[in-house]
Design an enzyme around this catalytic site. Structure first.
Site, PDB file in Angstrom:
ATOM      1  N   GLU A  34      14.475 -15.688  -0.337  1.00 27.09           N
ATOM      2  CA  GLU A  34      14.874 -16.794   0.536  1.00 27.09           C
ATOM      3  C   GLU A  34      13.871 -17.945   0.473  1.00 27.09           C
ATOM      4  O   GLU A  34      14.185 -19.062   0.886  1.00 27.09           O
ATOM      5  CB  GLU A  34      14.991 -16.304   1.981  1.00 27.09           C
ATOM      6  CG  GLU A  34      16.117 -15.302   2.214  1.00 27.09           C
ATOM      7  CD  GLU A  34      16.100 -14.773   3.642  1.00 27.09           C
ATOM      8  OE1 GLU A  34      15.360 -15.350   4.478  1.00 27.09           O
ATOM      9  OE2 GLU A  34      16.808 -13.794   3.926  1.00 27.09           O
ATOM     10  N   ASP A  43       0.829  -1.196   0.000  1.00 25.06           N
ATOM     11  CA  ASP A  43       0.000   0.000   0.000  1.00 25.06           C
ATOM     12  C   ASP A  43       0.867   1.251   0.000  1.00 25.06           C
ATOM     13  O   ASP A  43       1.868   1.331   0.715  1.00 25.06           O
ATOM     14  CB  ASP A  43      -0.900  -0.024   1.242  1.00 25.06           C
ATOM     15  CG  ASP A  43      -1.850   1.152   1.305  1.00 25.06           C
ATOM     16  OD1 ASP A  43      -2.723   1.238   0.424  1.00 25.06           O
ATOM     17  OD2 ASP A  43      -1.721   1.975   2.224  1.00 25.06           O
TER      18      ASP A  43
END
Length: 571
Positions: free
Chosen positions: A276, A223
């Site tokens: 990751e 956002d």
């Protein structure tokens, strides 16, 4: 950002390890409080979403994006977050969230959640600590506090305006009861801005991203992604100073708080975290920036994708659509991202209504924007009598079918598959919730009209939204637009979306298209590499279709010809 929530005990496996699933995905945005209510309190909830997973699967989407579901006072519809690592008790629990994630994954659907990093709520534990702490304290340094101007600090540090109207600064009362410092809030005063120069803020958001990733979240919608970093010098420029610099301020990344270059250092760190995971977590930026600067947010070294709102802002016009498509596909290719396409969301007038409004007047810059037409309609009180609903729906169906044929990600907003119109003046002032309505003194009716709870049945106290009422009033005409009313109707908007989305899964092979000559300026056609052709008639006169198998059309053909305000796919 301390939290009372427990960490997930194990990762939830994603439905597929394809690292590129997002590039061509059909993503369905859910505004949780208005989707489905499982317990009858009038507010949509997590269990309501879980119960509708079969509906979402049958619709043919690839992923669900949840608007904020965090604890919140709803000063801005949930975008004022009390706790970033928990679920609002009105919506459920973390265990309910896990059950929903597992149900979506079991159905082969991905899960994207909203992250709100620019500001917290004023009820957040950190902000309460800041109010209880002295000037210059570590607690206040997590936010943007400044001494005021004037003889006794009685004036705000600058004359900047909040997005929701009124000043962008709010004065506090110090712990000793004296008038105190001011804090910055680009949006509502209940949404104090974080200080992203503070390493503690950066580290805690990494914890939040990891918390949800470990719970099985596949991606994040960021956002106000362009507003995190700020340059607040000792003497702040005035509104007049900023206006005098004009567009150059936005093109150079030198605005005090919009789209500064330093924000990309944050997203590079986030990308390292996302990578990751296997597959890497995805992210898409909500960044209302100059189009020349959007690609940086979509960089593979950054968030990876950024919303383009260009079609959302375009009139139903072939030339505008053609120009927008060419430009955005070129941008996506240059950045290594895939493009994004969207017509409606929780912040704008639904496109079935926008397309039924009188054409926009050219702006000072010469652009014609349907967003301006929607804005004018809101300012005029949102009267349904000003909307040609039938024309608006025809155009919305045609535009959506065109969008589904484009390479890139298609973002849908809940209810557009039902052809819902915006709810306007039917909502009384006493029932409105959007802070934009209150902070603009009722001049603009705000965004509540696209957030009215969905109609699932044609009768009942809330048209099947839940066993009780609904937190925003639903108009009577919702009965004819409900899921129940459209089920089994071959010409319904719901049937069109299901058919188109099922075909779209076969269409997305490569991210390319070939624009075709049609002989008419008001007809836009393109061919995808698998040989499928999309043709949209933006005009009023029927268009003779070329030979081929009709796969789907947004309106019935007329003696083999494509009528006005209609799209057809051919093979």
């Amino acid at each position: 950002m301390p939290t009372t929530a427990t960490q997930a005990t194990q990762s939830h496996p994603a439905p597929t390890a394809d690292p590129n699933w997002w590039r061509q995905a059909s993503v369905y945005q859910i505004y949780p409080r208005s989707f489905a209510d499982s317990n009858g309190d009038g507010i949509g909830d997590i269990n309501g979403i879980t119960a509708k997973v079969p509906y979402l699967k049958n619709l043919g989407i690839d992923a669900v994006w949840l608007s904020p579901f965090y604890p919140s006072a709803l000063a801005d519809g949930g975008y004022d977050v009390d706790d970033y690592r928990n679920v609002d008790p009105l919506l459920g629990t973390l265990e309910d969230f896990d059950a929903m994630a597992n149900a979506l994954h079991a159905a082969g659907l991905k899960l994207i959640v909203d992250i709100v990093p620019n500001h917290s709520s004023d009820r957040h534990q950190w902000f309460r600590e800041a109010l209880a702490s002295p000037r210059g304290s570590a607690a206040r340094n997590r936010y943007i506090f400044r001494d005021g101007l004037g003889e006794k600090g009685e004036l705000p540090p600058s004359d900047w305006d909040s997005v929701f109207g009124g000043p962008a600064w709010e004065r506090i009362t110090e712990p000793d009861g004296s008038p105190g410092q001011w804090y910055m809030h680009i949006f509502a005063k209940e949404q104090p801005d974080f200080n992203w120069d503070n390493p503690e803020v950066r580290e805690d958001f990494l914890k939040t991203l990891r918390f949800w990733s470990d719970r099985g979240v596949d991606g994040f919608r960021i956002d106000v992604a362009h507003a995190l970093t700020k340059n607040l010098e000792e003497t702040l420029p005035t509104k007049a100073d900023l206006e005098a610099q004009g567009e150059a301020l936005y093109l150079t990344g030198q605005h005090p708080y919009w789209d500064r270059d330093e924000v990309h250092e944050i997203y590079a760190e986030w990308r390292r975290l996302f990578n990751e995971y296997n597959p890497p977590r995805t992210a898409v930026a909500e960044a209302w920036v100059h189009t020349d600067r959007r690609a940086r947010y979509a960089s593979p070294e950054g968030l990876g994708q950024a919303f383009n709102f260009d079609l959302l802002q375009a009139d139903f016009d072939a030339a505008q659509f053609r120009k927008t498509i060419i430009k955005n596909l070129a941008e996506a290719e240059a950045s290594g991202a895939s493009s994004t396409w969207v017509f409606s969301n929780h912040d704008v007038v639904r496109h079935a209504t926008r397309y039924g409004l009188p054409a926009s007047e050219p702006s000072a810059g010469g652009d014609i924007m349907a967003g301006q037409a929607g804005k004018r309609w809101l300012l005029a009180g949102g009267r349904q009598e000003d909307v040609d609903a039938e024309l608006g729906l025809r155009r919305a169906r045609a535009a959506s079918l065109l969008m589904f044929a484009l390479p890139g990600s298609a973002y849908l907003y809940q209810g557009e598959e039902l052809g819902l119109q915006e709810v306007g003046s039917e909502i009384p002032d006493s029932a409105r919730q959007d802070p934009a309505f209150f902070r603009n003194k009722g001049v603009e009716i705000g965004r509540d009209g696209c957030r009215v709870p969905l109609p699932w049945t044609s009768a009942g106290s809330s048209f099947g939204f839940g066993p009780g009422g609904s937190h925003l009033p639903q108009p009577e005409w919702f009965a004819g637009s409900s899921v129940e009313a459209q089920e089994g109707q071959g010409d319904s908007t719901l049937s069109l979306y299901r058919r188109a989305l099922a075909l779209r899964s076969q269409l997305q092979t490569t991210e390319a298209l070939e624009l075709l000559e049609t002989g008419r300026d008001d007809v836009l056609a393109f061919r995808r590499p698998n040989g499928w052709t999309s043709i949209t008639n933006f005009g009023t006169e029927p268009f003779e279709l070329p030979a081929g198998q009709l796969l789907v059309s947004s309106s019935p053909l007329e003696a083999g010809r494509l009528p006005g305000a209609a799209t057809a796919w051919l093979r």
